[in-house]
Each structure stands twice: as structure tokens, then as C-alpha cells.
Design a protein around this motif. Sequence first.
Motif, PDB file in Angstrom:
ATOM      1  N   HIS A   1       5.334 -37.312  -8.517  1.00  0.00           N
ATOM      2  CA  HIS A   1       5.896 -37.551  -9.856  1.00  0.00           C
ATOM      3  C   HIS A   1       5.877 -36.275 -10.681  1.00  0.00           C
ATOM      4  O   HIS A   1       6.108 -36.306 -11.876  1.00  0.00           O
ATOM      5  CB  HIS A   1       5.109 -38.656 -10.560  1.00  0.00           C
ATOM      6  CG  HIS A   1       3.630 -38.403 -10.537  1.00  0.00           C
ATOM      7  ND1 HIS A   1       2.825 -38.853  -9.532  1.00  0.00           N
ATOM      8  CD2 HIS A   1       2.842 -37.696 -11.364  1.00  0.00           C
ATOM      9  CE1 HIS A   1       1.592 -38.443  -9.751  1.00  0.00           C
ATOM     10  NE2 HIS A   1       1.568 -37.738 -10.865  1.00  0.00           N
ATOM     11  N   GLU A   2       5.564 -35.148 -10.027  1.00  0.00           N
ATOM     12  CA  GLU A   2       5.522 -33.881 -10.755  1.00  0.00           C
ATOM     13  C   GLU A   2       6.649 -33.009 -10.214  1.00  0.00           C
ATOM     14  O   GLU A   2       6.425 -32.090  -9.442  1.00  0.00           O
ATOM     15  CB  GLU A   2       4.148 -33.230 -10.563  1.00  0.00           C
ATOM     16  CG  GLU A   2       3.008 -34.125 -11.060  1.00  0.00           C
ATOM     17  CD  GLU A   2       1.632 -33.480 -10.951  1.00  0.00           C
ATOM     18  OE1 GLU A   2       1.533 -32.328 -10.473  1.00  0.00           O
ATOM     19  OE2 GLU A   2       0.648 -34.141 -11.335  1.00  0.00           O
TER      20      GLU A   2
ATOM     21  N   GLU B   1       4.872 -33.159 -16.228  1.00  0.00           N
ATOM     22  CA  GLU B   1       4.198 -34.464 -16.312  1.00  0.00           C
ATOM     23  C   GLU B   1       2.682 -34.324 -16.514  1.00  0.00           C
ATOM     24  O   GLU B   1       2.125 -34.920 -17.449  1.00  0.00           O
ATOM     25  CB  GLU B   1       4.555 -35.324 -15.087  1.00  0.00           C
ATOM     26  CG  GLU B   1       4.091 -36.774 -15.194  1.00  0.00           C
ATOM     27  CD  GLU B   1       2.669 -37.038 -14.723  1.00  0.00           C
ATOM     28  OE1 GLU B   1       2.134 -38.101 -15.040  1.00  0.00           O
ATOM     29  OE2 GLU B   1       2.084 -36.161 -14.042  1.00  0.00           O
TER      30      GLU B   1
ATOM     31  N   CYS C   1      -0.011 -34.277  -6.760  1.00  0.00           N
ATOM     32  CA  CYS C   1      -1.019 -34.654  -7.759  1.00  0.00           C
ATOM     33  C   CYS C   1      -2.254 -35.216  -7.055  1.00  0.00           C
ATOM     34  O   CYS C   1      -2.202 -35.645  -5.899  1.00  0.00           O
ATOM     35  CB  CYS C   1      -0.405 -35.709  -8.671  1.00  0.00           C
ATOM     36  SG  CYS C   1      -1.514 -36.406  -9.898  1.00  0.00           S
TER      37      CYS C   1
ATOM     38  N   ARG D   1      -2.752 -26.824  -7.532  1.00  0.00           N
ATOM     39  CA  ARG D   1      -1.591 -27.591  -7.089  1.00  0.00           C
ATOM     40  C   ARG D   1      -0.878 -26.958  -5.890  1.00  0.00           C
ATOM     41  O   ARG D   1      -0.727 -25.744  -5.817  1.00  0.00           O
ATOM     42  CB  ARG D   1      -0.573 -27.725  -8.220  1.00  0.00           C
ATOM     43  CG  ARG D   1      -0.949 -28.787  -9.259  1.00  0.00           C
ATOM     44  CD  ARG D   1      -0.904 -30.185  -8.662  1.00  0.00           C
ATOM     45  NE  ARG D   1      -0.971 -31.217  -9.674  1.00  0.00           N
ATOM     46  CZ  ARG D   1      -2.097 -31.837 -10.064  1.00  0.00           C
ATOM     47  NH1 ARG D   1      -3.261 -31.532  -9.519  1.00  0.00           N
ATOM     48  NH2 ARG D   1      -2.055 -32.770 -10.996  1.00  0.00           N
TER      49      ARG D   1
HETATM   50 ZN   LIG Z   1       0.164 -36.444 -11.594  1.00  0.00          ZN
END
Ligand SMILES: [Zn+2]
Length: 362
Positions: free
Chosen positions: A67-68, A156, A45, A345
Motif C-alpha cells: 500500500h506504499e 502513506e 511495509c 524499507r
Molecule cells: Zn504501511
Amino acid sequence: MDKNTVKTFRFGVLTSKGHAEVHEMKLPKLGEHQILIKQLACNICTADYGQWLGLREHQGYPMAGGHEGAGVILETGAKVVELLPGDFVAISNNYCGECEHCRKGEESQCVIRSSYDLHEGGYKGRMGFAEYQVRNATAVMKMNPELSPGEAAFLEPLATAAKGIGKLRVSPQDTVAVIGAGTMGLLNAQAVRACGARVIVTEMMEKKIKTAKAMGFEVIDAGAADPVERVKQMTGGRGADAVIVAVGATKANEQAAAILKHFDGRMLMFAAAYPAPELGISSNDIHYRRMEILGTYLGDTKDFLEAARLLNQRVVDVRPLIEASYPLEDIQKAFEEAARPGNYRVSVMLHESGREEGTCSK
Ligand SMILES: [Zn+2]
Ligand SMILES: [Zn+2]
């Protein structure tokens, strides 16, 4: 080799600006309400690579971020009700379920939320770049096994977009302008389109313009034309009903205000930047034009449910938003790639073999 035999796991850590390393630690014991996940992918992220670039040092070190994530359940605790080994899941919020916020469906404000991000050894963060994770059964969403792990890992960020779009109160009659065709801009744009609204994307970078056009959006090349004029032309002189600012820049804020229809326009501030941009809008304008300026950040459980629906049915297609993947060993290279301007990403793949052992109980 997996089940029960996993004793330790390796994970990615930022130890200082520009340095990502792989560390190892003991796997915590599985609690009754917890699940053991074999993590397959975790995407990097902006919050992660921003710190790697030295722009978010306040987040602290050692930062075991990420966190993804998405993976397959290997084992479930004795009191886990619905999830089964083999289920394909993506990471959602950690929350207690007991505090007043949780009871009101505001899980992103859970009073013990930050305690989940502190680990043995002083590590901070969500520990997404980890081969294995023990998590609360409530902190994942089931995902469509036809999605790749890298795609499911968009749960997320898409949930944060769903939260913002809810606040923006998008209706099918609206024309919504999205400033910026980066990852979050195009997630927002697709989620807004799913509400039935017309979406106009503005972007300067050629590569991102192409991606947005390939997704079927009306795109304004902000380097070649004045986006304010163009949006006015495209809306019969009215302007947009709402605008999502998915770029953290004073100029983008100024443009957003000018793109909005004269009265009652709604503006959603989606992006952060360091140092913080100026608002760039006069308070008189906000008053006379009855503008609504809304902020958004994080997502609650209902937003994760909506994001899971959008991904699982491929209403939102994130395949064009995956730039590259790297194995955990190459986490430093993965961060370099993620931080390259204009990139979408980057996925960190936590296991070479994919998910053959875990392919799901459809
Ligand atoms: Zn994120
Ligand atoms: Zn709570």
C-alpha cells in the motif's frame, strides 16, 4: 506499449507464510472517475513482511498487499477533472466520499473502506505490488517528479505519522522523544522536527543510530546509556513533553512513561507487535501524573496532503530510509530483505525502465 494496450498485469501475492509469488490477472475497465496507473515502485511495509514472517496470519491469504506505492498516470477516465496522463502520483486512501465519515474528513473510517481490499479471484489487499492499477482519481496525491518512485511511495507511511503528530499536538516549545530509529521512528522524528520541536531519538542498533545521527538528530545509544537518565539530563531534569513509541515492546512503553515529564506528558503509541506487548504503565501513574496516552493508526486525506507537502518539498528526506530495491520477479527475495532485522524499507520496482514514458507534465 502502454496506453490502451494494457490488458493484463502481474502482481505480487503472499500465498502462505514465507511465500511470495507473482500472479497475473485481467486489468479492470477504467471507470469515468478512475485513472490507470503504471506503478513504478511499492515499498514493503511492516504489515506486509510481518505476514510473510507468519506474524500477521489473521490478514488472510491470498494477500496481494502493498500500500506504499507510486507511479505515473497513463490514462484518465472521462470525468476526471484535475489529473492528467503523465502526472506522477503516490497512492493514498480509497474512500467513497458519501458516507458520514468521509463528509467529516475521516476518510480512514469510510464505511466501505474494506470493500476496496477484496478483488476478483479472492485476492485481498491493496494490490500495491502490481505493474498497473486502476484506481479512483481521489485515491492518489500528485507528487514532485524530482522524487524517485521509491521516495514518493513514502506518502502513506508519512501520512500515518502526520495523523499521529496531529493527535499529539506537537508545538515548537516541545521536546519530543522518539523511541526507535526504524523507518517509522525516523519518519516521525523528521515530521516532528518540521513542527519546530526539539527531537531526541533513542535507539540500540548501531546502524540505526548512525542513520539518525546523519539526519541531524540528538541520539541516545540506549545500549550504552540509560535513556531515561539521559533524557532527564538533556532536558535539565524535566523530561520530555511528549514521546512517540515507534517500537512495539513492553520495555519501550515502560521507558516512554519514565522519559516523560512528571505532569501532563503525552505518549503516542505508534507501533504494533505480535504478540501484542503489555502497556507496562500503572493506571495510578496515568492518574497522578495526568498522563495522556494516545493511539494512532492510518491517516485521513488532510494527513496525506501534509505528507505530500513534507515529501514534495523534501522537508522530510526519505532517501536514507530506502534499503534496497528488487524487481517484481524477485519479490520473494525482496520480502527476505525487508524482513531482515534492522533493515529500512525495501522497494519493489514494477517496471525495469523507470518512468521515461511518463515523465511528468511539470
Ligand atoms: Zn504501511
Ligand atoms: Zn465513505
